[in-house]
Design an enzyme around this catalytic site. Structure first.
Site, PDB file in Angstrom:
ATOM      1  N   THR A 171      89.903 -38.074  46.422  1.00 37.63           N
ATOM      2  CA  THR A 171      89.873 -38.048  47.360  1.00 37.63           C
ATOM      3  C   THR A 171      90.952 -38.140  48.511  1.00 37.63           C
ATOM      4  O   THR A 171      92.163 -38.795  48.000  1.00 37.63           O
ATOM      5  CB  THR A 171      88.821 -39.628  48.325  1.00 37.63           C
ATOM      6  OG1 THR A 171      87.295 -39.298  48.097  1.00 37.63           O
ATOM      7  CG2 THR A 171      88.900 -39.951  49.976  1.00 37.63           C
TER       8      THR A 171
ATOM      9  N   ARG B 250      74.061 -38.415  51.031  1.00 40.99           N
ATOM     10  CA  ARG B 250      74.820 -39.893  51.151  1.00 40.99           C
ATOM     11  C   ARG B 250      76.135 -39.597  51.678  1.00 40.99           C
ATOM     12  O   ARG B 250      76.755 -38.181  52.111  1.00 40.99           O
ATOM     13  CB  ARG B 250      74.740 -39.332  49.998  1.00 40.99           C
ATOM     14  CG  ARG B 250      75.577 -40.590  48.801  1.00 40.99           C
ATOM     15  CD  ARG B 250      76.921 -40.274  49.101  1.00 40.99           C
ATOM     16  NE  ARG B 250      77.654 -41.340  48.698  1.00 40.99           N
ATOM     17  CZ  ARG B 250      78.655 -41.206  48.390  1.00 40.99           C
ATOM     18  NH1 ARG B 250      79.692 -40.145  48.695  1.00 40.99           N
ATOM     19  NH2 ARG B 250      79.465 -42.449  47.914  1.00 40.99           N
TER      20      ARG B 250
ATOM     21  N   THR C 165      89.915 -45.304  48.163  1.00 40.49           N
ATOM     22  CA  THR C 165      89.156 -43.955  47.117  1.00 40.49           C
ATOM     23  C   THR C 165      88.717 -44.297  45.682  1.00 40.49           C
ATOM     24  O   THR C 165      89.082 -45.592  45.487  1.00 40.49           O
ATOM     25  CB  THR C 165      90.614 -42.881  46.979  1.00 40.49           C
ATOM     26  OG1 THR C 165      89.415 -42.402  45.990  1.00 40.49           O
ATOM     27  CG2 THR C 165      91.661 -43.734  46.208  1.00 40.49           C
TER      28      THR C 165
ATOM     29  N   GLY D  79      81.794 -45.381  46.453  1.00 41.79           N
ATOM     30  CA  GLY D  79      82.076 -45.822  47.539  1.00 41.79           C
ATOM     31  C   GLY D  79      81.337 -46.539  47.946  1.00 41.79           C
ATOM     32  O   GLY D  79      81.029 -47.231  48.916  1.00 41.79           O
TER      33      GLY D  79
END
Ligand code: ASP
Length: 333
Positions: free
Chosen positions: A198, A226, A249, A252
């Site tokens: 990310t 998701r 990052t 999550g």
């Protein structure tokens, strides 16, 4: 005499912007945190990461130097990373269970607390630009899926075929994972080793305004639409001129539950602790105790970049207020 006073006031009134001192400028980024170990990266790959991190920092810093806003700098920086196959954002995003790429992004302005976010888009070349358009051109904060893409069309953003995001490396990852899942007859919803990459940026502009942005393909093998923390304001991204700017990052689900980005800013604001202390408390204590892995990049209102990550590595870098450039891959800090 009165006459002189009048002209003196007019002169200084008209030129007060010349007298106001510019705020320092600074920018910092991450390109994902995780089990990033020296033994797994060749010197050539390492060099590619360093070069791309620096290129993206310079793209944003140039805007800050010429007096541009931190919001514009964030977008310019993140576009470079989204366009690079090295990171899990834009081109090079991880694959879902159905071998598609679903992209999430968010952006926030510290002066106004305005924010924009998008989730689950599949054809918009630069998701961070769409998040910024949601912030500036819509009445909303978050748009998802097809609706977000209809809005992107209205805003005349660039579209690409879904295959544009595909890369052989990510395809191999999902294929390996799906084979394992099939052989073991168990569900392997995500693999922590595959989900990282990310990207995110935080910046302070000459006007003293902070901003933060984050962009991701999410986690490998995700399904059911998701969505992780990256497009969630307060979890993956937050900016408040009074406290800090944060881009996160990591895993999550934990970052959402710990409201990581907002919690760090809240600690700075209400506890009066330093940004580094606030970030470390959330990343090493709160998050780690919950079982969450990852990290953040942060910027203080004074222009001091901060990193905190509880993983072996995090792709990262900054150009600080003295103009020094740093890029790094492995820990600690
Ligand atoms: N935070 C992202 C997500 O959960 C993944 C990552 O940062 O590596 O979607």
């Amino acid at each position: 005499m009165k006459f002189l006073l009048f002209f003196t006031l007019i002169f200084f009134g008209m030129n007060s912007h010349l007298l106001a001192k510019d705020s320092p400028i600074a920018i910092a980024i991450h390109g994902g945190a995780g089990t990033i170990l020296k033994k797994n990266l060749t010197p050539e790959i390492e060099a590619q990461y360093h070069a791309k991190l620096e290129e993206s920092l310079r793209a944003g810093y140039q805007i800050l130097e010429s007096g541009g806003s931190s919001i514009d700098a964030i977008q310019a920086t993140i576009i470079v990373l989204e366009n690079s196959p090295l990171f899990n954002a834009g081109k090079g995003a991880v694959f879902t269970h159905h071998k598609t790429n679903e992209l999430d992004a968010s952006i926030m302005e510290g002066k106004t607390l305005n924010a924009g976010a998008i989730s689950g888009v599949t054809r918009v070349k630069n998701p961070i630009l769409l998040a910024a358009k949601v912030m500036t051109e819509s009445k909303h904060v978050m748009l998802s899926g097809e609706g977000a893409e209809t809005f992107a069309k209205q805003q005349q953003l660039e579209f690409v075929a879904p295959e544009y995001f595909h890369t052989p490396r990510r395809l191999k990852q999902i294929d390996n994972l799906l084979t394992k899942e099939k052989n073991a007859r168990i569900e392997a919803p995500t693999n922590p080793n595959f989900k990282y990459g990310t990207v995110g940026a935080v910046a302070l502009d000459k006007h003293g305004n902070l901003a933060a942005g984050t962009s991701t393909g999410g986690m490998t093998n995700k399904k059911f639409g998701r969505i992780g923390d990256s497009p969630i304001i307060g979890a993956g991204t937050y900016a408040d001129n009074k406290a800090c700017a944060i881009s996160a990052t990591g895993h999550g689900e934990y970052f959402i539950r710990a409201a990581v980005a907002h919690d760090i800013c809240a600690r700075v604001l209400y506890q009066g602790v330093s940004l580094q202390a606030a970030a470390d408390a959330v990343i090493f204590d709160k998050l780690k105790n919950m079982g969450g892995d990852g990290g953040i990049v942060g910027m203080s209102p004074q222009g001091d970049p901060v990193f905190s990550f509880n993983t072996p590595g995090m792709y990262r870098g900054y150009i600080d207020k003295s103009g020094s450039v740093f890029t790094g891959i492995y820990g600690p800090k």
